[in-house]
Design a protein around this motif. Structure first.
Motif, PDB file in Angstrom:
ATOM      1  N   GLU A  41       0.838  -1.191   0.000  1.00 56.75           N
ATOM      2  CA  GLU A  41       0.000   0.000   0.000  1.00 56.75           C
ATOM      3  C   GLU A  41       0.877   1.247   0.000  1.00 56.75           C
ATOM      4  O   GLU A  41       2.100   1.168   0.144  1.00 56.75           O
ATOM      5  N   ALA A  42       0.232   2.389  -0.179  1.00 53.63           N
ATOM      6  CA  ALA A  42       0.960   3.659  -0.229  1.00 53.63           C
ATOM      7  C   ALA A  42       1.787   3.861   1.033  1.00 53.63           C
ATOM      8  O   ALA A  42       1.330   3.578   2.140  1.00 53.63           O
ATOM      9  N   GLY A  43       3.009   4.325   0.861  1.00 55.67           N
ATOM     10  CA  GLY A  43       3.887   4.592   1.987  1.00 55.67           C
ATOM     11  C   GLY A  43       4.841   3.460   2.308  1.00 55.67           C
ATOM     12  O   GLY A  43       5.806   3.663   3.064  1.00 55.67           O
ATOM     13  N   ASP A  44       4.614   2.264   1.744  1.00 53.42           N
ATOM     14  CA  ASP A  44       5.491   1.136   2.056  1.00 53.42           C
ATOM     15  C   ASP A  44       6.918   1.376   1.593  1.00 53.42           C
ATOM     16  O   ASP A  44       7.873   1.083   2.321  1.00 53.42           O
ATOM     17  N   ALA A  45       7.088   1.898   0.383  1.00 56.58           N
ATOM     18  CA  ALA A  45       8.434   2.092  -0.152  1.00 56.58           C
ATOM     19  C   ALA A  45       9.248   3.029   0.730  1.00 56.58           C
ATOM     20  O   ALA A  45      10.413   2.760   1.042  1.00 56.58           O
ATOM     21  N   GLU A  46       8.624   4.116   1.163  1.00 61.94           N
ATOM     22  CA  GLU A  46       9.355   5.065   2.011  1.00 61.94           C
ATOM     23  C   GLU A  46       9.721   4.433   3.349  1.00 61.94           C
ATOM     24  O   GLU A  46      10.829   4.623   3.853  1.00 61.94           O
ATOM     25  N   ARG A  47       8.802   3.652   3.897  1.00 64.41           N
ATOM     26  CA  ARG A  47       9.086   2.987   5.167  1.00 64.41           C
ATOM     27  C   ARG A  47      10.248   1.988   5.018  1.00 64.41           C
ATOM     28  O   ARG A  47      11.125   1.913   5.888  1.00 64.41           O
ATOM     29  N   TYR A  48      10.266   1.258   3.932  1.00 64.00           N
ATOM     30  CA  TYR A  48      11.337   0.282   3.709  1.00 64.00           C
ATOM     31  C   TYR A  48      12.672   0.959   3.429  1.00 64.00           C
ATOM     32  O   TYR A  48      13.733   0.432   3.798  1.00 64.00           O
ATOM     33  N   GLU A  71       9.415   5.806  -7.108  1.00 67.64           N
ATOM     34  CA  GLU A  71       8.924   5.788  -5.737  1.00 67.64           C
ATOM     35  C   GLU A  71      10.072   5.598  -4.744  1.00 67.64           C
ATOM     36  O   GLU A  71      10.144   6.272  -3.712  1.00 67.64           O
ATOM     37  N   VAL A  72      10.994   4.698  -5.061  1.00 64.38           N
ATOM     38  CA  VAL A  72      12.141   4.458  -4.183  1.00 64.38           C
ATOM     39  C   VAL A  72      13.098   5.653  -4.233  1.00 64.38           C
ATOM     40  O   VAL A  72      13.612   6.098  -3.194  1.00 64.38           O
ATOM     41  N   ALA A  73      13.343   6.190  -5.433  1.00 66.03           N
ATOM     42  CA  ALA A  73      14.215   7.354  -5.559  1.00 66.03           C
ATOM     43  C   ALA A  73      13.643   8.550  -4.803  1.00 66.03           C
ATOM     44  O   ALA A  73      14.379   9.301  -4.145  1.00 66.03           O
ATOM     45  N   GLU A  74      12.322   8.727  -4.861  1.00 63.77           N
ATOM     46  CA  GLU A  74      11.667   9.815  -4.137  1.00 63.77           C
ATOM     47  C   GLU A  74      11.859   9.649  -2.636  1.00 63.77           C
ATOM     48  O   GLU A  74      12.132  10.618  -1.914  1.00 63.77           O
ATOM     49  N   ALA A  75      11.729   8.416  -2.146  1.00 60.33           N
ATOM     50  CA  ALA A  75      11.912   8.164  -0.715  1.00 60.33           C
ATOM     51  C   ALA A  75      13.338   8.491  -0.288  1.00 60.33           C
ATOM     52  O   ALA A  75      13.565   9.041   0.801  1.00 60.33           O
ATOM     53  N   LEU A  76      14.325   8.175  -1.116  1.00 56.09           N
ATOM     54  CA  LEU A  76      15.711   8.539  -0.814  1.00 56.09           C
ATOM     55  C   LEU A  76      15.880  10.056  -0.800  1.00 56.09           C
ATOM     56  O   LEU A  76      16.534  10.619   0.090  1.00 56.09           O
ATOM     57  N   ALA A  77      15.276  10.745  -1.775  1.00 61.92           N
ATOM     58  CA  ALA A  77      15.384  12.202  -1.834  1.00 61.92           C
ATOM     59  C   ALA A  77      14.738  12.856  -0.625  1.00 61.92           C
ATOM     60  O   ALA A  77      15.224  13.878  -0.119  1.00 61.92           O
ATOM     61  N   HIS A  78      13.642  12.267  -0.142  1.00 65.16           N
ATOM     62  CA  HIS A  78      12.928  12.846   0.996  1.00 65.16           C
ATOM     63  C   HIS A  78      13.748  12.840   2.286  1.00 65.16           C
ATOM     64  O   HIS A  78      13.439  13.587   3.216  1.00 65.16           O
ATOM     65  N   THR A  79      14.764  12.004   2.363  1.00 64.26           N
ATOM     66  CA  THR A  79      15.575  11.963   3.589  1.00 64.26           C
ATOM     67  C   THR A  79      16.340  13.261   3.802  1.00 64.26           C
ATOM     68  O   THR A  79      16.710  13.584   4.934  1.00 64.26           O
ATOM     69  N   GLY A  80      16.603  13.983   2.719  1.00 65.44           N
ATOM     70  CA  GLY A  80      17.373  15.216   2.832  1.00 65.44           C
ATOM     71  C   GLY A  80      18.864  15.002   2.930  1.00 65.44           C
ATOM     72  O   GLY A  80      19.632  15.969   2.950  1.00 65.44           O
ATOM     73  N   GLU A  81      19.298  13.758   2.984  1.00 65.24           N
ATOM     74  CA  GLU A  81      20.723  13.453   3.077  1.00 65.24           C
ATOM     75  C   GLU A  81      21.396  13.595   1.713  1.00 65.24           C
ATOM     76  O   GLU A  81      20.766  13.414   0.664  1.00 65.24           O
ATOM     77  N   ALA A  82      22.695  13.880   1.724  1.00 64.37           N
ATOM     78  CA  ALA A  82      23.458  13.922   0.482  1.00 64.37           C
ATOM     79  C   ALA A  82      23.539  12.521  -0.112  1.00 64.37           C
ATOM     80  O   ALA A  82      23.490  11.512   0.606  1.00 64.37           O
ATOM     81  N   ALA A  83      23.678  12.453  -1.437  1.00 66.30           N
ATOM     82  CA  ALA A  83      23.702  11.160  -2.117  1.00 66.30           C
ATOM     83  C   ALA A  83      24.786  10.238  -1.567  1.00 66.30           C
ATOM     84  O   ALA A  83      24.575   9.033  -1.434  1.00 66.30           O
ATOM     85  N   ALA A  84      25.948  10.804  -1.231  1.00 68.64           N
ATOM     86  CA  ALA A  84      27.063   9.987  -0.758  1.00 68.64           C
ATOM     87  C   ALA A  84      26.766   9.327   0.585  1.00 68.64           C
ATOM     88  O   ALA A  84      27.380   8.317   0.930  1.00 68.64           O
ATOM     89  N   ALA A  85      25.833   9.889   1.351  1.00 64.11           N
ATOM     90  CA  ALA A  85      25.508   9.342   2.675  1.00 64.11           C
ATOM     91  C   ALA A  85      24.404   8.304   2.619  1.00 64.11           C
ATOM     92  O   ALA A  85      24.077   7.684   3.641  1.00 64.11           O
TER      93      ALA A  85
END
Length: 309
Positions: A41-48, A71-85
């Protein structure tokens, strides 16, 4: 020291795929920890994604189509962390059309796609950030509007499952007699266009909608998006519509399209229009699309044409 795990975030539609199960078992047999999480369901990808980061995962594999990748790339972007981290991103293509995989050369065979992680380094790639009347989304491949978007949105899931990319062709043919131009003003630095268009592409990648090559020169790591606007057609040009998007270098597309490479684009439509963000429709009258340079790192084939180097 324990080997950092890989996380496979698998679209629930592919949970029973025997080839995927076999590939996961083969990777584990080699000693690489690989944890599988299935979206429901919605939100699973970000949680994982957050679970993978907490587990110090080396790689997060998006198992699905272009929508799952975004969806997975968006969840990574939402963390606010730099790509290297952040964990690197990889794709296990399991969609209907697999436009991103096709353009980049990522293998569609599951074990070969997972082997790409070990055989290629992770490279920084851009993402598109799309603001539609205040609703912000991210897109890894391509945002499209007009004829191609309506075909993608209107194609029935059952037809896609049965016929694959051919389903988009059938739906497109059914729409040929009722294409209505969308009137809009589109602008960015050094670029101004206003009028009615039948197709619009904002590319980080090159193709969408089952092989429609709207942005034939887009690359993933140049900090720019490629804009293609196909104005409303008249007269003899209408007869070229069937082949217009089959090859991005086709003379017909080059003849009619307005093209530009920009860091950001504003779209102001007369009435609400839909942008298709890798399968996710977003409707608004005003859009601001921005290229976020190097937002994630991704494992890609060494000789993919979508990397500038």
């Amino acid at each position: 020291m324990p080997t950092p795990p890989w996380f496979l975030i698998l679209n629930g539609k592919s949970a029973g795929d025997d080839a995927v199960r076999d590939a996961v078992a083969r990777v584990r047999d080699r000693g690489q920890p690989l944890l599988v999480r299935v979206t429901w369901e919605a939100g699973d990808a970000e949680r994982y994604v957050h679970e993978a980061i907490a587990a110090d995962a080396a790689v997060i594999v998006a198992g699905g189509g272009d929508g799952t990748l975004s969806e997975v790339a968006e969840a990574l972007a939402h963390t606010g962390e730099a790509a290297a981290a952040l964990p690197a991103l990889s794709l296990l293509p399991l969609g209907t059309a697999n436009d991103f995989a096709t353009a980049t050369g990522i293998p569609v065979e599951p074990l070969a796609a997972l082997d790409l992680i070990s055989s290629s380094g992770a490279r920084p790639i851009d993402l598109l950030q799309v603001d539609g009347d205040g609703a912000v989304h991210w897109c890894a491949n391509l945002a499209s509007g007009g004829f191609g978007t309506e075909v993608t949105v209107e194609t029935h899931d059952g037809l896609k499952k049965m016929l694959g990319g051919l389903a988009y062709v059938i739906t497109g043919i059914a729409r040929l007699g009722r294409i209505e131009p969308i009137r809009a003003r589109i602008h960015g630095e050094g670029f101004q266009w206003e009028g009615g268009f039948i197709a619009l592409g904002l590319g980080n990648g090159r193709q969408a909608g089952g092989g429609q090559v709207l942005c034939p020169d887009a690359v993933l790591d140049d900090g720019l998006l490629e804009l293609t606007v196909v104005p409303e057609l008249s007269g003899e040009l209408v007869s070229t519509l069937g082949t217009l998007f089959s090859d991005g270098k086709h003379a017909a597309l080059e003849q009619v399209a307005e093209r530009a490479r920009l860091r950001e684009v504003w779209i102001e439509a007369e009435r609400p229009m839909t942008l298709n963000l890798d399968g996710e429709p977003l409707q608004a009258r005003r859009f601001h699309v921005r290229c976020e340079a190097g937002r994630v790192r991704m494992h890609l084939p060494a000789h993919t044409p979508l990397l500038s180097g």
